[in-house]
Scaffold this active site. Structure first.
Site, PDB file in Angstrom:
ATOM      1  N   LYS A 141       0.488  -1.065   0.021  1.00 53.74           N
ATOM      2  CA  LYS A 141      -0.161   0.098  -0.153  1.00 53.74           C
ATOM      3  C   LYS A 141       0.859   1.656  -0.429  1.00 53.74           C
ATOM      4  CE  LYS A 141      -4.178   1.712   2.450  1.00 53.74           C
ATOM      5  NZ  LYS A 141      -5.505   2.119   3.723  1.00 53.74           N
ATOM      6  N   GLU A 144     -19.790  -6.460  10.253  1.00 55.74           N
ATOM      7  CA  GLU A 144     -20.806  -5.441  11.049  1.00 55.74           C
ATOM      8  C   GLU A 144     -21.815  -6.787  11.868  1.00 55.74           C
ATOM      9  OE1 GLU A 144     -18.578  -2.388   8.282  1.00 55.74           O
ATOM     10  OE2 GLU A 144     -20.134  -4.547   7.984  1.00 55.74           O
ATOM     11  N   ARG A 149     -25.546  -3.096   7.841  1.00 52.72           N
ATOM     12  CA  ARG A 149     -24.707  -4.160   7.621  1.00 52.72           C
ATOM     13  C   ARG A 149     -25.090  -5.012   8.202  1.00 52.72           C
ATOM     14  NH1 ARG A 149     -20.503  -4.185   3.761  1.00 52.72           N
ATOM     15  NH2 ARG A 149     -19.145  -5.703   4.849  1.00 52.72           N
TER      16      ARG A 149
END
Length: 729
Positions: free
Chosen positions: A366, A452, A480
């Site tokens: 990243k 979640e 969610r």
């Protein structure tokens, strides 16, 4: 046989009968492995050394050109010739490598002027170039999970000239969006949806007799969510041709950095992938399989594939074989910054007529190629405008802290006094502010990954043991886990405290992250207490209130953005409020405005406008949507000609509850005029927060204009509002 290298690796194969393995007939080899044997042999040649064991090995290759990051527009001669992916088809490998570097320079240059998501896009430059070189979008479908990493994709698919508008009003969206480009196969913004969507497209393609390819690109962080496994399970069963690219950068592509540095993905899979990448035995055994192939010649492809299967089963155990047990053929790990390898593997997988579901596991870094991002704690995931030469961000000095930080500091204050207070988040330690809590109470803060549903039920389990869980999830992400909120928490009256950050409009992130619906879907639950603060001090009092509610669930919604400068309680420790009681902020005569949440600040500004226009207005802060303050509502309805309810939420929320109360108590049977003001019944596109508030019709001038129209003032009075300047809420 001794000369083929078997003696060097057979002892590593434990006590299994390897001679039987090597002599087994080709007919016993699964068809899928025969298809992939040549790809595997090529890959093993690349994997013969410790190329993928750490970050240093990922960056061992010298750059084809020196990258330049200055304030001036970079020189991008190859990128300048690319208006659409078709223009990439005839580029050589060397030109593709240069193109990937030019993309990095272009992204840094653009994002330095606009702000946005930076490091995720830098990490997939080679991957994006390879995908668009090999596949043919929009005929072939590429689905980018979450979408933070899609800036290179946008540039290569005809949107380079508009990148300076990204995340701005009327500009490009920060995420792939179907109505923005035919190359955006699926709209994203939330995590872990790409495999499900890709599988649906693949099955739909098969049913319609089409021949295109479908590629889902998903990060290792997104693989912490249950939906990804559900999709993998179904993909293995349906066996439709689907290419899954697992982009493994050892970070969740979300604002997860803690005060001590970046947060890696949590969970067993992340650990398994790390072990797989670093396993010397794993690579030795697979190298031995390659040696067998070299010694025996072309007929040995089947044997090498057989050995490869065996090796992965005993050396990597669940790491590599997990996917294959689900029916997904696994290729990897592959250097995600090596375009030659990526192009080769994508081409070979593309050429196979019926590969079924395939997972290509690539390793990336990243922030790759931009030194300030590579060394930053959060890898410069999300940035404001910055100096491209140094990476220093132009963060404005704020007079107040964010609501997120006020929440975190107040929760720490509660936890200092109560050992039962615990915190849960779903891979959002930085975004929710719980990195502050985690620093102080590392044993009482739980990052469950991008999960979640699990977070909610996990919190419910904690509550059954007498703990006080604060389940902190963005409003739009809590959607969610809604079934768990209903079934596992509210139905059982378990005292889970839901802290819903990013409630209301969120500016540049747009409709995917807009917290418009939480009041509606939480206040309809029979046992839920629903609160919203009008300022940062009220937020602290509501955290104390939630900590004090032990017989039912509760929730607090609060916005993105900064506080208004309210006087804070001592040591950030709030005082519990009386449940279901609002407060009067301003006494007037003709008009009453009842606000819910931080939109109350706009109501106060509207009252200032109206006062200068000779209209006396009462302002009340509801504090609670459920239970409502019935006495306060009756007082407002009976003592005023006009009642306006204002909220930064969707239809069916606070105003709906007030309207039910007014009707059931006969308060609309007389002369009272009542009007609700809420977000319009549509999604509001990305842009500045102030612009979104204007578009929603919830600015102080809109509120004041509604009052004037109801008291019968003419158009001239409405025009006068434009001459007043009010503090932007």
């Amino acid at each position: 046989m001794a000369s083929c290298g078997g003696a060097s690796f057979l002892p590593l194969l434990h006590s299994h009968d390897t001679s039987a393995l090597l002599s087994s007939s080709a007919s016993a080899l699964p068809l899928k492995r025969q298809k992939f044997s040549r790809i595997k042999a090529r890959q093993e040649e690349r994997n013969s050394s410790d190329v993928f064991t750490n970050v240093e090995s990922l960056t061992r290759q010298t750059q084809q050109r020196s990258l330049s990051f200055t304030k001036g527009k970079p020189s991008t001669p190859i990128l300048d010739t690319i208006n659409h992916p078709i223009h990439m088809k005839n580029l050589s490998l060397q030109e593709l490598e240069i193109l990937a570097d030019e993309l990095r320079e272009e992204i840094v240059y653009t994002v330095s002027k606009t702000g946005g998501h930076l490091s995720s896009s830098l990490g997939v430059s080679e991957l994006t170039v390879a995908l668009h070189h090999v596949f043919n979008t929009p005929h072939d479908k590429i689905i980018w999970d979450v979408g933070h990493q899609a800036y290179p994709h946008k540039i290569l698919t005809g949107r380079r000239s508009k990148m300076h508008t990204i995340r701005q009003t009327f500009g490009l969206a920060g995420f792939p969006k179907r109505d923005e480009s035919a190359h955006d196969a699926f709209g994203v913004g939330h995590s872990s949806t790409s495999i499900s969507a890709g599988l649906g497209m693949a099955v739909g393609r098969d049913l319609l007799g089409k021949k295109n390819h479908v590629i889902s690109v998903i990060g290792d962080g997104s693989m912490t969510a249950g939906q990804a496994y559900e999709a993998l399970n179904n993909a293995g069963f349906l066996n439709s041709n689907l290419i899954i690219v697992l982009n493994d950068n050892k970070q969740v592509s979300l604002p997860t950095a803690t005060v001590d540095g970046p947060a890696p993905p949590v969970g067993a899979l992340s650990k398994a992938l790390t072990r797989l990448q670093a396993s010397t035995k794993f690579r030795q055994l697979r190298q031995a399989a390659k040696d067998v192939t070299k010694q025996l010649g072309s007929p040995a492809h089947e044997i090498a594939s057989k050995v490869d299967t065996y090796v992965r089963g005993i050396a990597a155990k669940p790491e590599a074989s997990l996917f294959e047990e689900l029916g997904i053929y696994y290729i990897g790990p592959v250097d995600g910054h090596n375009i030659e390898d990526l192009v080769y593997i994508f081409n070979k997988v593309k050429e196979i007529p019926a590969p079924g579901p395939v997972m290509i596991h690539i390793m990336t870094e990243k922030g790759k190629g931009y030194p300030p991002a590579e060394v930053a704690a959060d890898k410069m995931h999300g940035v404001v405008k910055f100096d491209p030469e140094t990476g220093k961000q132009e963060k404005a000095i704020q007079k107040t802290k964010s609501y997120t930080q006020y929440f975190a500091e107040s929760l720490v204050a509660e936890a200092e006094k109560d050992d039962n207070v615990v915190a849960i988040h779903a891979a959002m330690g930085g975004g929710t502010g719980l990195n502050i809590f985690q620093k102080r109470f590392p044993e009482r803060c739980f990052d469950v990954g991008i999960a979640e549903q699990h977070a909610v039920t996990f919190a419910a389990g904690l509550a059954t043991e007498g703990l006080k869980p604060f389940c902190t999830i963005y409003s739009s992400f809590l959607q969610r886990g809604y079934d768990q909120v209903v079934h596992d928490v509210d139905l059982q009256k378990l005292p889970v405290r839901f802290m819903m950050d990013r409630a209301g409009l969120v500016g540049a992130d747009g409709p995917t992250h807009c917290g418009a619906f939480d009041t509606t879907f939480m206040a309809c639950l029979p046992n839920m207490v629903v609160m919203a603060p009008s300022d940062e001090a009220e937020l602290m009092h509501m955290i104390a209130t939630a900590a004090n509610i032990n017989d039912r669930p509760s929730c607090v919604r609060y916005p993105r953005g900064n506080g208004v400068g309210a006087l804070l309680p001592p040591n950030n420790k709030g005082t519990p409020l009386e449940i279901g009681k609002g407060r009067m902020l301003r006494e007037g005569s003709r008009v009453a405005i009842l606000g819910f949440g931080t939109i109350v600040q706009n109501c106060l500004s509207a009252a200032q406008l109206l006062q200068e226009h000779g209209v006396s207005v009462s302002i009340a802060d509801a504090r609670f949507c459920k239970p409502l303050d019935g006495d306060l509502i009756k007082k407002l309805a009976q003592e005023h000609e006009i009642l306006i309810t204002v909220e930064e939420g969707s239809i069916g929320g606070f105003s709906s509850h007030v309207s039910h109360f007014l009707c059931l108590n006969g308060l609309l049977d007389g002369n009272l005029k009542w009007r609700p003001m809420m977000l319009p019944d549509r999604y509001i596109d990305h842009g500045s927060y102030s612009g979104q508030i204007e578009e929603a019709g919830l600015s102080p001038k809109h509120i004041a204009g509604t009052v004037l129209s109801m008291i019968g003032e003419g158009k001239e009075s409405l025009h006068l509002l434009n001459h007043f300047r009010v503090k932007d809420a």
